[in-house]
Write a protein that holds these residues in place. Structure first.
Motif, PDB file in Angstrom:
ATOM      1  N   ASP A   1      23.782  43.733  29.742  1.00 27.39           N
ATOM      2  CA  ASP A   1      25.178  44.080  30.023  1.00 27.39           C
ATOM      3  C   ASP A   1      26.091  42.874  29.782  1.00 27.39           C
ATOM      4  OD1 ASP A   1      24.426  46.652  30.767  1.00 27.39           O
ATOM      5  OD2 ASP A   1      24.267  46.115  32.887  1.00 27.39           O
ATOM      6  N   TRP A   2      25.645  41.711  30.255  1.00 26.03           N
ATOM      7  CA  TRP A   2      26.431  40.493  30.081  1.00 26.03           C
ATOM      8  C   TRP A   2      26.572  40.143  28.602  1.00 26.03           C
ATOM      9  CZ3 TRP A   2      30.001  37.221  30.604  1.00 26.03           C
ATOM     10  CH2 TRP A   2      29.933  35.954  30.059  1.00 26.03           C
ATOM     11  N   HIS A   3      25.482  40.187  27.848  1.00 26.13           N
ATOM     12  CA  HIS A   3      25.536  39.825  26.434  1.00 26.13           C
ATOM     13  C   HIS A   3      26.422  40.804  25.651  1.00 26.13           C
ATOM     14  CE1 HIS A   3      22.843  36.472  26.768  1.00 26.13           C
ATOM     15  NE2 HIS A   3      21.965  37.222  27.400  1.00 26.13           N
ATOM     16  N   ASP A   4      26.342  42.078  25.964  1.00 23.20           N
ATOM     17  CA  ASP A   4      27.210  43.062  25.315  1.00 23.20           C
ATOM     18  C   ASP A   4      28.679  42.783  25.638  1.00 23.20           C
ATOM     19  OD1 ASP A   4      24.988  44.335  24.248  1.00 23.20           O
ATOM     20  OD2 ASP A   4      25.002  45.967  25.733  1.00 23.20           O
ATOM     21  N   PHE A   5      28.956  42.518  26.905  1.00 26.75           N
ATOM     22  CA  PHE A   5      30.326  42.239  27.337  1.00 26.75           C
ATOM     23  C   PHE A   5      30.855  40.990  26.644  1.00 26.75           C
ATOM     24  CE2 PHE A   5      33.650  40.580  30.044  1.00 26.75           C
ATOM     25  CZ  PHE A   5      34.317  41.709  30.480  1.00 26.75           C
ATOM     26  N   ARG A   6      30.063  39.923  26.649  1.00 26.57           N
ATOM     27  CA  ARG A   6      30.478  38.656  26.036  1.00 26.57           C
ATOM     28  C   ARG A   6      30.684  38.819  24.530  1.00 26.57           C
ATOM     29  NH1 ARG A   6      26.148  34.222  26.093  1.00 26.57           N
ATOM     30  NH2 ARG A   6      25.487  35.607  24.464  1.00 26.57           N
ATOM     31  N   ASN A   7      29.788  39.553  23.869  1.00 28.74           N
ATOM     32  CA  ASN A   7      29.942  39.768  22.427  1.00 28.74           C
ATOM     33  C   ASN A   7      31.219  40.540  22.106  1.00 28.74           C
ATOM     34  OD1 ASN A   7      27.602  38.353  21.905  1.00 28.74           O
ATOM     35  ND2 ASN A   7      26.330  40.181  21.734  1.00 28.74           N
ATOM     36  N   ARG A   8      31.542  41.543  22.922  1.00 25.32           N
ATOM     37  CA  ARG A   8      32.796  42.282  22.722  1.00 25.32           C
ATOM     38  C   ARG A   8      34.001  41.363  22.926  1.00 25.32           C
ATOM     39  NH1 ARG A   8      29.951  46.130  25.572  1.00 25.32           N
ATOM     40  NH2 ARG A   8      31.142  45.740  27.469  1.00 25.32           N
ATOM     41  N   ALA A   9      33.919  40.484  23.919  1.00 25.50           N
ATOM     42  CA  ALA A   9      35.012  39.536  24.167  1.00 25.50           C
ATOM     43  C   ALA A   9      35.173  38.577  22.996  1.00 25.50           C
ATOM     44  CB  ALA A   9      34.753  38.759  25.459  1.00 25.50           C
ATOM     45  N   TYR A  10      34.056  38.056  22.478  1.00 24.56           N
ATOM     46  CA  TYR A  10      34.115  37.160  21.313  1.00 24.56           C
ATOM     47  C   TYR A  10      34.692  37.890  20.102  1.00 24.56           C
ATOM     48  CZ  TYR A  10      31.149  33.560  23.538  1.00 24.56           C
ATOM     49  OH  TYR A  10      30.636  32.583  24.336  1.00 24.56           O
ATOM     50  N   GLU A  11      34.300  39.139  19.943  1.00 27.46           N
ATOM     51  CA  GLU A  11      34.824  39.925  18.823  1.00 27.46           C
ATOM     52  C   GLU A  11      36.335  40.100  18.950  1.00 27.46           C
ATOM     53  OE1 GLU A  11      34.463  44.495  17.654  1.00 27.46           O
ATOM     54  OE2 GLU A  11      32.579  43.403  17.338  1.00 27.46           O
ATOM     55  N   GLU A  12      36.790  40.377  20.149  1.00 27.68           N
ATOM     56  CA  GLU A  12      38.226  40.539  20.379  1.00 27.68           C
ATOM     57  C   GLU A  12      38.975  39.232  20.096  1.00 27.68           C
ATOM     58  OE1 GLU A  12      41.064  41.536  24.151  1.00 27.68           O
ATOM     59  OE2 GLU A  12      39.235  42.726  23.936  1.00 27.68           O
ATOM     60  N   ILE A  13      38.399  38.118  20.511  1.00 31.99           N
ATOM     61  CA  ILE A  13      39.001  36.811  20.237  1.00 31.99           C
ATOM     62  C   ILE A  13      39.097  36.588  18.729  1.00 31.99           C
ATOM     63  CG2 ILE A  13      38.605  34.310  20.384  1.00 31.99           C
ATOM     64  CD1 ILE A  13      37.350  34.922  23.211  1.00 31.99           C
TER      65      ILE A  13
END
Length: 102
Positions: free
Chosen positions: A74-86
Motif C-alpha cells: 500500500d505504501w509503495h503504491d501510494f508513494r509511486n502515485r505521489a512521485y508520478e504526480e510530482i
C-alpha cells in the motif's frame, strides 16, 4: 576527459535547450509519508503511523512499522502515485508534453 566533460556541462547549463530536473530535496518524502498516514481508514493504524513520523528517526520507524503492519505494498503504491504526480506537475510547469502508454 574532465576538461571535455566540464566543457559539455557548461554548454548544457548555458543552453536554453535543457531544463534542470528536480533534485532530491525538491521531493518532500516526509510530506508523502504524512499524506499516506492520513489516507488510512483504520484510525488505530493511522494514529500509530502518524505518531511515528514525528521527530528524529521518523523514516526508520515508519519503514519498520509498515513492514510489521504489512502495509508495504500500500505504501509503495501510494508513494509511486505521489512521485508520478510530482513528475507530471514538473512536466506541465516546464511545458513538456507527455503521452502515457496504455
Amino acid at each position: 576527459w574532465m576538461k571535455e566533460a566540464n566543457r559539455i556541462q557548461r554548454e548544457v547549463f548555458e543552453s536554453g535547450d535543457y531544463v534542470q530536473l528536480p533534485e532530491k530535496v525538491d521531493i518532500h518524502d516526509w510530506q508523502i509519508m504524512d499524506e499516506f498516514c492520513l489516507s488510512l481508514r483504520r484510525a488505530d493504524i493511522r494514529d500509530e503511523l502518524y505518531d511515528l513520523i514525528r521527530g528524529r528517526g521518523a523514516f526508520g520507524r515508519f519503514n519498520s512499522a509498515i513492514r510489521r503492519l504489512r502495509l508495504e505494498n500500500d505504501w509503495h503504491d501510494f508513494r509511486n502515485r505521489a512521485y508520478e504526480e510530482i513528475a507530471l506537475d514538473w512536466l506541465k510547469e516546464n511545458e513538456i508534453s507527455f503521452v502515457r502508454d496504455s
